[in-house]
Design a protein around this motif. Structure first.
Motif, PDB file in Angstrom:
ATOM      1  N   GLN A 174       0.745  -1.062   0.144  1.00 13.18           N
ATOM      2  CA  GLN A 174      -0.072   0.047   0.070  1.00 13.18           C
ATOM      3  C   GLN A 174       0.703   1.041   0.110  1.00 13.18           C
ATOM      4  OE1 GLN A 174      -3.228   0.255  -0.647  1.00 13.18           O
ATOM      5  NE2 GLN A 174      -2.941   2.464  -0.429  1.00 13.18           N
ATOM      6  N   HIS A 210      -0.059   4.449  -2.592  1.00 12.14           N
ATOM      7  CA  HIS A 210      -0.499   5.812  -2.112  1.00 12.14           C
ATOM      8  C   HIS A 210      -0.573   5.806  -0.557  1.00 12.14           C
ATOM      9  CE1 HIS A 210      -4.871   5.241  -1.665  1.00 12.14           C
ATOM     10  NE2 HIS A 210      -4.784   4.660  -2.636  1.00 12.14           N
ATOM     11  N   TYR A 231     -13.323   9.675  -1.212  1.00 12.20           N
ATOM     12  CA  TYR A 231     -12.917   8.911  -2.412  1.00 12.20           C
ATOM     13  C   TYR A 231     -13.231   7.403  -2.097  1.00 12.20           C
ATOM     14  CZ  TYR A 231     -10.549  13.258  -3.992  1.00 12.20           C
ATOM     15  OH  TYR A 231     -10.120  14.396  -4.270  1.00 12.20           O
ATOM     16  N   THR A 232     -13.177   6.472  -3.050  1.00 17.01           N
ATOM     17  CA  THR A 232     -13.247   5.159  -3.068  1.00 17.01           C
ATOM     18  C   THR A 232     -11.713   4.830  -3.281  1.00 17.01           C
ATOM     19  OG1 THR A 232     -15.250   5.089  -4.356  1.00 17.01           O
ATOM     20  CG2 THR A 232     -13.919   3.189  -4.157  1.00 17.01           C
ATOM     21  N   GLN A 233     -11.435   4.284  -2.151  1.00 18.71           N
ATOM     22  CA  GLN A 233     -10.059   3.707  -1.790  1.00 18.71           C
ATOM     23  C   GLN A 233      -9.794   2.307  -1.621  1.00 18.71           C
ATOM     24  OE1 GLN A 233      -7.367   6.140   0.470  1.00 18.71           O
ATOM     25  NE2 GLN A 233      -8.957   7.646   0.697  1.00 18.71           N
ATOM     26  N   GLU A 234      -9.321   1.471  -2.346  1.00 14.97           N
ATOM     27  CA  GLU A 234      -9.329  -0.154  -2.474  1.00 14.97           C
ATOM     28  C   GLU A 234      -9.416  -0.682  -0.930  1.00 14.97           C
ATOM     29  OE1 GLU A 234      -7.088  -2.213  -5.499  1.00 14.97           O
ATOM     30  OE2 GLU A 234      -6.478  -3.425  -3.831  1.00 14.97           O
ATOM     31  N   PRO A 246      -5.130   4.472   4.233  1.00 10.25           N
ATOM     32  CA  PRO A 246      -5.186   3.082   3.461  1.00 10.25           C
ATOM     33  C   PRO A 246      -4.115   2.443   3.777  1.00 10.25           C
ATOM     34  CG  PRO A 246      -4.239   4.986   2.224  1.00 10.25           C
ATOM     35  CD  PRO A 246      -5.173   5.744   3.379  1.00 10.25           C
TER      36      PRO A 246
END
Ligand SMILES: Cc1ncc(COP(=O)(O)O)c(C=O)c1O
Length: 395
Positions: A68, A72, A81-84, A287
């Motif tokens: 990760q 980022h 925001y859509t973050q994995e 993240p």
């Protein structure tokens, strides 16, 4: 900089929480061991106070973090925001938790998760009162501290939150104090600071029934027993009850800073309108931290670790028999041998440290030694640690 300079800088420049920190100089940590700058290994029976679920530097956690970091770090405040990794973590939690616990809000610490849960209960019910238990500990910010069941920890910081009532943990009679004025009842599934006290006689079920009857939300604090420590992913699963809001933290990311709370989509949505931004955080859902938490959760779900907890507890209980141990409180790998006095327990912990075993204490009940090792601890390591403890007790 040599070791002793570093230690004196620790005492000089880093703010203290007590007048008696050990200042133990850490070099690195791996598995069930922390290695000191003195070159000695220390078997870790505390796991950063229930935080290092998979031990130190678990390869799956480290690899997830590194991957990760290469993609980022922080890119936006929570929830935009859509973050994995945060999405995958929340989805996985929804898969493994019982209905209706399907929506998770990720924050930075246990205390923040408690604060936000109180806000959510007030906002959802439109009520003002929160009920907590005597002898409870839910964190140290002013809202969570208002729920602390020990006046001596709060007096200096008053005024705290108004409209907080207290009930006795495990008292059926006190459940009548929960009324249609109560927004939420915040309870540790297993009381931590006061001595790893377990719910008795279907207490949690009766508590949930009372909450349902009055329209109050049941908020279970699983910050300490959660993430496999008692042999189930969450301790409430032992007690045939599902909270309205589940609060987690500590061991969730195997050593990275995190907190979270989960509820139904219907309840959780309340934080997004009237007012919007009902709870906000810059770094919640970070993240890198989410990657560590997802790796921890996946490892717990895919490995046999949780199934081994009962046997490991049994081994501890077989070994921890000594005239100086009055009883062993707790469940799973959340155990507290009770000694005769606070002073003696502190002496024992200090002696064990000299002999290479890390133990800690419980905040409100210092006569209880804390045994909350990584749940990855081997039976051989359990034997080795208990041998050191018994040797110290013998002297
Ligand atoms: C039961 C319980 N709730 C809340 C907290 C607070 O969590 P944090 O220290 O991450 O704010 C703790 C921490 O010890 C805890 O044990």
């Amino acid at each position: 900089m040599n070791q002793s300079n570093l230690q004196s800088d620790f005492f000089r420049f880093q703010a203290k929480t007590t007048q008696s920190a050990s200042g133990f100089e850490v070099d690195y940590a791996k598995g069930s061991y922390i290695y000191g700058k003195n070159g000695k290994p220390y078997l870790d029976f505390a796991a950063g106070v229930s935080a290092n679920t998979l031990g130190h530097s678990h390869p799956r956690v480290i690899s997830a973090i590194k991957k990760q970091v290469d993609k980022h770090l922080h890119v936006m405040v929570y929830g935009e925001y859509t973050q994995e990794k945060p999405v995958q973590l929340c989805k996985k939690l929804a898969e493994v938790l019982p209905e209706p616990l399907n929506t998770t809000y990720l924050v930075n610490s246990g205390t923040e998760a408690i604060e936000a849960s109180m806000k959510l209960a007030k906002r959802y019910t439109g009520r003002e009162e929160i009920i907590a238990c005597k002898n409870a500990y839910h964190g140290n910010t002013q809202g969570s501290l208002s729920l602390a069941g020990r006046e001596e920890k709060k007096r200096a910081f008053r005024p705290l939150l108004p409209m907080i009532q207290f009930i006795e943990f495990n008292s059926e009679e006190d459940l009548n104090k929960i009324t249609n004025k109560t927004a939420g009842v915040v309870v540790e599934t297993i009381q931590g600071a006061s001595g790893f006290r377990l719910p008795q006689n279907n207490y949690l079920k009766k508590l949930k029934q009372r909450c349902e009857a009055t329209g109050a939300l049941l908020i279970l604090d699983e910050i300490q027993p959660g993430f496999g420590r008692t042999g189930k992913l969450f301790a409430f699963e032992h007690y045939d009850v599902v909270p309205d809001i589940l609060v987690m933290g500590k061991g969730m990311a195997s050593g990275m800073p995190i907190g979270a709370f989960t509820a139904s989509a219907e309840i959780m949505d309340c934080l997004s309108y009237n007012p919007s931004l009902g709870h906000i955080t810059t770094f919640g859902g970070n993240p890198v931290v989410a990657a560590a938490a997802l790796a921890t959760l996946e490892e717990l779900c895919e490995s046999d670790l949780m199934n081994q907890i009962e046997e490991k507890e049994k081994l501890f209980r077989e070994l921890l028999v000594h005239p100086k141990i009055k009883t062993v409180h707790g469940r799973g790998l959340m155990l507290a041998p009770e000694l005769e006095s606070e002073k003696y327990a502190l002496e024992v912990a200090a002696k064990c440290m000299e002999k290479g075993l890390i133990l800690f204490w419980l905040m409100y009940s210092i006569q209880n030694l804390r045994i909350t090792p990584p749940i990855t601890i081997s039976k051989e390591e359990i034997r080795k640690g208990c041998e050191i403890l018994l040797e110290v007790l013998e002297k």
